[in-house]
Scaffold this motif. Structure first.
Motif, PDB file in Angstrom:
ATOM      1  N   TYR A  19       0.817  -1.299   0.181  1.00  0.00           N
ATOM      2  CA  TYR A  19       0.342  -0.085  -0.024  1.00  0.00           C
ATOM      3  C   TYR A  19       0.975   1.225   0.057  1.00  0.00           C
ATOM      4  O   TYR A  19       1.947   1.342   1.026  1.00  0.00           O
ATOM      5  CB  TYR A  19      -0.738  -0.035   1.150  1.00  0.00           C
ATOM      6  N   ASN A  20       0.450   2.315  -1.000  1.00  0.00           N
ATOM      7  CA  ASN A  20       1.542   3.297  -1.184  1.00  0.00           C
ATOM      8  C   ASN A  20       0.686   4.611  -0.249  1.00  0.00           C
ATOM      9  O   ASN A  20      -0.554   4.889  -0.454  1.00  0.00           O
ATOM     10  CB  ASN A  20       1.455   4.013  -2.420  1.00  0.00           C
ATOM     11  N   PHE A  21       1.553   4.889   1.024  1.00  0.00           N
ATOM     12  CA  PHE A  21       0.929   6.019   1.951  1.00  0.00           C
ATOM     13  C   PHE A  21       1.295   7.075   1.577  1.00  0.00           C
ATOM     14  O   PHE A  21       2.601   7.672   1.262  1.00  0.00           O
ATOM     15  CB  PHE A  21       1.344   5.845   3.248  1.00  0.00           C
ATOM     16  N   SER A  22       0.293   8.168   1.157  1.00  0.00           N
ATOM     17  CA  SER A  22       0.530   9.569   1.033  1.00  0.00           C
ATOM     18  C   SER A  22      -0.458  10.465   1.932  1.00  0.00           C
ATOM     19  O   SER A  22      -1.380   9.880   2.679  1.00  0.00           O
ATOM     20  CB  SER A  22       0.361   9.909  -0.489  1.00  0.00           C
ATOM     21  N   LEU A  23       0.181  11.848   2.035  1.00  0.00           N
ATOM     22  CA  LEU A  23      -0.842  12.726   2.426  1.00  0.00           C
ATOM     23  C   LEU A  23      -1.474  13.945   1.659  1.00  0.00           C
ATOM     24  O   LEU A  23      -0.722  13.793   0.508  1.00  0.00           O
ATOM     25  CB  LEU A  23      -0.260  13.615   3.697  1.00  0.00           C
TER      26      LEU A  23
END
Length: 414
Positions: free
Chosen positions: A316-320
């Motif tokens: 899973y690619n986590f971003s804000l």
């Protein structure tokens, strides 16, 4: 002697004699002093403190309860006080062996939010950490290095004392931490010990003052037992390197042993090895592949196979939803997120998942665009992923203004 009188004496702030400390530890080891009495003594020592002389006496008393390893040649050991993403032992141990040192390391499993070297090595298929002391000594002699799990033969009473400290709120005592660490290191027979004392949110020492005090105790008391002691105080406000999680950290350690890997991990590796060897020799061992060859040799000698290491997990690619500079990557919260994913334990009997973890794509001071991946999450449970993401949202903060990169190394004692 009367155990209750010894507890009262320490409770009232008096200095215990060597005989009193030896008596108390010996009778506890023989089960003549009960857990609740040792717990009372630990709390009295925690509140009133132990002098350096009392701490030396405690170490000697602990050492007298078990075997000590004897070596036919000088041996080096390296110890970290614990952190997040701290795969340094996997790099420094074979690196030092590749330039001629004999390195014998007895390691532990993960504790709380911090990862353990043994858990990381067990993610390598076939790798044996439970060698007998005879097998351990032979590999150190033949290969130049070995890392195994702590054994019941050496300082058995220390494990019993630590398990009581863990449940009685007496862990965070510099004299008790010093006695716990040094009793194990001295029993392991090392003539030279290198300490990497971590400081920051992901470390047990939260501020530089406490880290410096612990370091001075480890150096002074270690040297009083005839050991050559070196130390580095390094940052643990953000994780070390980019990988957090067992197999992910092994892969990153291998990259570093090949002269690649993250800049901070490489820099700290070089500085720690430089306390014993010239910097150019250390750099050459990494860049030439000598250090990696030694790691391969150690892994093979302990039954492991690193030919096909990869995480068996979903990604899973986590971003804000903000752009700006990474201001905070809280090592404690990231360590807890990785533990939530299954890479660490909540109970002693928990089985860890070696495949899960996090890869940081950015470090403090790096610029990130809105929606750009900040870190990759390797997971095998949707529920665990959700909990981990809740922690990670608290762990990462972004500032519109430029942010200074963190200091990696605060002090070197060589």
């Amino acid at each position: 002697m009367n155990p209750v009188e010894i507890i009262i004496k320490k409770r009232d702030g008096y200095i215990l004699t060597e005989e009193e400390t030896t008596f108390f530890v010996d009778r506890f080891h023989k089960k003549e002093i009960k857990d609740y009495q040792m717990s009372a003594w630990l709390m009295a020592s925690f509140i009133r403190g132990l002098s350096k002389e009392e701490t030396k006496n405690l170490i000697s008393a602990i050492l007298s309860t078990g075997k000590r390893l004897e070596w036919d040649f000088p041996v080096v050991d390296k110890h970290s006080t614990g952190g997040v993403g701290d795969k340094l032992s996997l790099v420094v141990v074979p690196l030092l062996a590749s330039i001629g040192f004999k390195v014998a390391k007895l390691s532990g499993r993960g504790l709380g939010h911090t990862g353990g070297t043994i858990d990381k090595l067990e993610s390598i298929p076939g790798f044996r950490v439970d060698l007998s002391l005879e097998e351990f000594k032979k590999i150190v002699e033949d290969v130049g290095c070995s890392i195994i799990s702590q054994t019941e033969d050496l300082v058995p009473v220390e494990k019993d004392i630590y398990s009581l400290r863990d449940v009685t709120g007496t862990v965070d005592s510099i004299p008790l931490i010093t006695s716990s660490i040094l009793s194990k290191k001295i029993a392991g027979g090392a003539k030279t010990i290198i300490f990497d004392v971590k400081v920051g949110s992901g470390a047990f020492m939260k501020n530089i003052k406490d880290a410096e005090e612990l370091t001075s105790w480890l150096i002074e008391i270690g040297r009083s037992f005839g050991r050559e002691v070196k130390a580095v105080i390094s940052d643990m406000d953000q994780p070390l390197g980019c990988a957090i999680g067992n197999i992910l950290e092994v892969i990153e350690a291998i990259e570093t042993l090949k002269g690649k890997g993250p800049q901070d991990l490489k820099e700290l590796t070089i500085e720690i090895a430089n306390t014993l060897a010239p910097k150019e020799m250390v750099k050459d061992a990494l860049e030439s592949g000598k250090a990696f060859s030694k790691f391969e040799e150690m892994v093979k000698a302990q039954g492991g196979d690193i030919s096909n290491l990869m995480p068996l997990a979903k990604l899973y690619n986590f971003s804000l939803e903000d752009s700006g500079y990474i201001e905070r990557l809280d090592a404690y919260l990231i360590g807890e997120a990785v533990r939530t994913l299954g890479a660490g334990r909540y109970r002693k009997e928990d089985v860890i998942d070696p495949n899960v973890g996090i890869i940081l794509k950015k470090k403090v001071g790096d610029y990130v665009e809105k929606g750009e991946t900040i870190l990759d999450i390797y997971y095998n449970s949707e529920e665990a992923l959700k909990k981990a993401m809740d922690l990670l949202r608290k762990a990462v903060s972004i500032n519109k203004d430029e942010v200074r990169r963190r200091t990696l190394i605060y002090s070197i004692y060589s």
